[in-house]
Design an enzyme around this catalytic site. Structure first.
Site, PDB file in Angstrom:
ATOM      1  N   ILE A  14       0.824  -1.214   0.000  1.00  0.00           N
ATOM      2  CA  ILE A  14       0.000   0.000   0.000  1.00  0.00           C
ATOM      3  C   ILE A  14       0.859   1.266   0.000  1.00  0.00           C
ATOM      4  O   ILE A  14       0.474   2.275  -0.597  1.00  0.00           O
ATOM      5  CB  ILE A  14      -1.029   0.009   1.173  1.00  0.00           C
ATOM      6  CG1 ILE A  14      -2.134   1.013   0.890  1.00  0.00           C
ATOM      7  CG2 ILE A  14      -0.366   0.309   2.512  1.00  0.00           C
ATOM      8  CD1 ILE A  14      -2.918   0.775  -0.368  1.00  0.00           C
ATOM      9  N   ARG A  38      13.366  -3.959   5.197  1.00  0.00           N
ATOM     10  CA  ARG A  38      14.083  -4.536   4.045  1.00  0.00           C
ATOM     11  C   ARG A  38      14.991  -3.517   3.361  1.00  0.00           C
ATOM     12  O   ARG A  38      15.555  -3.783   2.303  1.00  0.00           O
ATOM     13  CB  ARG A  38      13.074  -5.066   3.019  1.00  0.00           C
ATOM     14  CG  ARG A  38      12.342  -6.299   3.467  1.00  0.00           C
ATOM     15  CD  ARG A  38      11.208  -6.618   2.515  1.00  0.00           C
ATOM     16  NE  ARG A  38      10.252  -5.522   2.442  1.00  0.00           N
ATOM     17  CZ  ARG A  38       9.319  -5.383   1.509  1.00  0.00           C
ATOM     18  NH1 ARG A  38       9.213  -6.270   0.554  1.00  0.00           N
ATOM     19  NH2 ARG A  38       8.493  -4.345   1.529  1.00  0.00           N
ATOM     20  N   LYS A  91      -5.307   1.636   7.821  1.00  0.00           N
ATOM     21  CA  LYS A  91      -6.347   0.801   8.437  1.00  0.00           C
ATOM     22  C   LYS A  91      -5.911  -0.655   8.386  1.00  0.00           C
ATOM     23  O   LYS A  91      -5.073  -0.979   7.532  1.00  0.00           O
ATOM     24  CB  LYS A  91      -7.693   0.988   7.734  1.00  0.00           C
ATOM     25  CG  LYS A  91      -7.707   0.892   6.225  1.00  0.00           C
ATOM     26  CD  LYS A  91      -7.321  -0.355   5.525  1.00  0.00           C
ATOM     27  CE  LYS A  91      -8.088  -1.602   5.856  1.00  0.00           C
ATOM     28  NZ  LYS A  91      -7.664  -2.760   4.969  1.00  0.00           N
TER      29      LYS A  91
END
Ligand code: NAP
Length: 312
Positions: A14, A38, A91
């Protein structure tokens, strides 16, 4: 006015699909850094392994947008608030209500801005639906939220772990629209959760709601994660004056009695960042806990069914 410096924490799907491109285009915000376990950066900005390293190295960055899975969010938000940052969260906000309550109280205590986003709420068709339902009332509502987990959460094992929500991760988007547009409170009456035998979260959910309204509206929802024919993100309402409203495409279009009355593109994340800028100007928090409360009740009321194993 100079743009506000913001750091993105968690450079997953996202963040890459929405947050980073929207910040790149924003008139209010400028990406200052990323935090990525990462080591993923964006446009050459500094990259840190932990929020603590970011806060120590770049104290001038006063805003963070936290795009991790919900399980780690309480810890990251607390850490950011304690470091004096204003915070925007993806969310679902947290995995439990108690964690969310704690974050609201902590932000308030420290006088920081805390913004809980629900991207599906930022659609003109959702606002139009809310206005119509406020005027006409609701006699029935049916939510159908079906998509492919392989397409929308490729390889994301966290969605199958306790606290990962399973199909309720997208399902909570439907509830964020539902709780926004309904003209009266709704409660979970029954829920049936189907778990793959080898996983810890549901792949299919059926819910009925009750309302305490004298006219006893029929309210239900179904979430499914094995829909490979394309996304079905639809809520159908029958109003008190007999109109049938179909909110489709996750809130991007509205049909009234089969006639398309409103359709727009994807402007959700742009609108969220605009709202965050407004909250910062006003020094105000915005946290809507209703979708998480209702989803938590889905689990509390859930009857368990065991289905076939799920493999990617
Ligand atoms: P994702 O692809 O798995 O990305 C999450 C990122 O968070 C990871 O890539 C990792 O990035 C970081 N991270 C830090 N701690 C982690 C941990 N303990 N476990 C796993 N990742 C950790 O997930 P996503 O799809 O972006 O979802 C993130 C949040 O956005 C979720 O709350 C989800 O509900 C919400 N959301 C997702 C979508 C969607 O279409 N997928 C849409 C709207 C909202 P680094 O390696 O950079 O640290």
């Amino acid at each position: 006015m100079a743009k506000r410096k913001i750091a993105v924490i968690g450079v997953g799907k996202i963040a890459q699909d929405q947050h980073l491109p929207v910040i790149d285009q924003s008139e209010d915000f400028e990406l200052a850094a990323t935090v990525s376990t990462r080591g993923l950066g964006h446009n050459g900005v500094p990259v840190f392994k932990t929020p603590g390293e970011l806060f120590a190295a770049m104290p001038e960055v006063s805003l963070v947008s936290i795009c991790t899975p919900p399980g780690i969010r309480h810890q990251y938000v607390r850490e950011a608030l304690d470091a004096g940052k204003d915070v925007m969260m993806e969310k679902p906000p947290t995995t439990t209500i108690s964690e969310l309550d704690d974050l609201i109280a902590h932000a308030d205590r420290l006088g920081r801005v805390l913004y809980q986003t629900w991207h599906s709420q930022y659609n003109a068709a959702v606002d139009r639906t809310k206005a119509i339902l406020a005027e006409q009332g609701v006699v029935s509502a049916r939510i159908d939220w079906r998509e492919s987990v392989r397409k929308w959460h490729p390889g994301q094992d966290w969605v199958w772990e306790p606290g990962g929500f399973g199909v309720c991760d997208p399902g909570i988007n439907a509830l964020s629209i539902f709780t926004k547009v309904m003209p009266f409170p709704v409660f979970v009456s029954t829920s049936k959760l189907t778990f793959p035998a080898n996983r810890q979260t549901p792949i299919d959910v059926e819910i009925t709601f009750k309302s305490g309204q004298a006219h006893k509206p029929e309210l239900s929802a179904g979430f499914n994660w094995l829909e490979e024919s394309g996304e079905i993100w639809t809520i159908r309402f029958e109003t008190g004056t007999g109109d049938v409203l179909r909110l489709e495409g996750g809130g991007r279009s509205l049909r009234i009695n089969d006639e398309l009355v409103l359709k727009h593109g994807d402007a959700e994340y742009g609108a969220m960042y605009d709202h965050f800028a407004d909250l910062l100007d006003a020094g105000r928090s915005d946290v809507d806990a209703a979708p998480l409360r209702l989803m938590s009740d889905v689990f509390l009321m859930g009857a368990r069914v065991t289905g076939p194993d799920f493999e990617w």
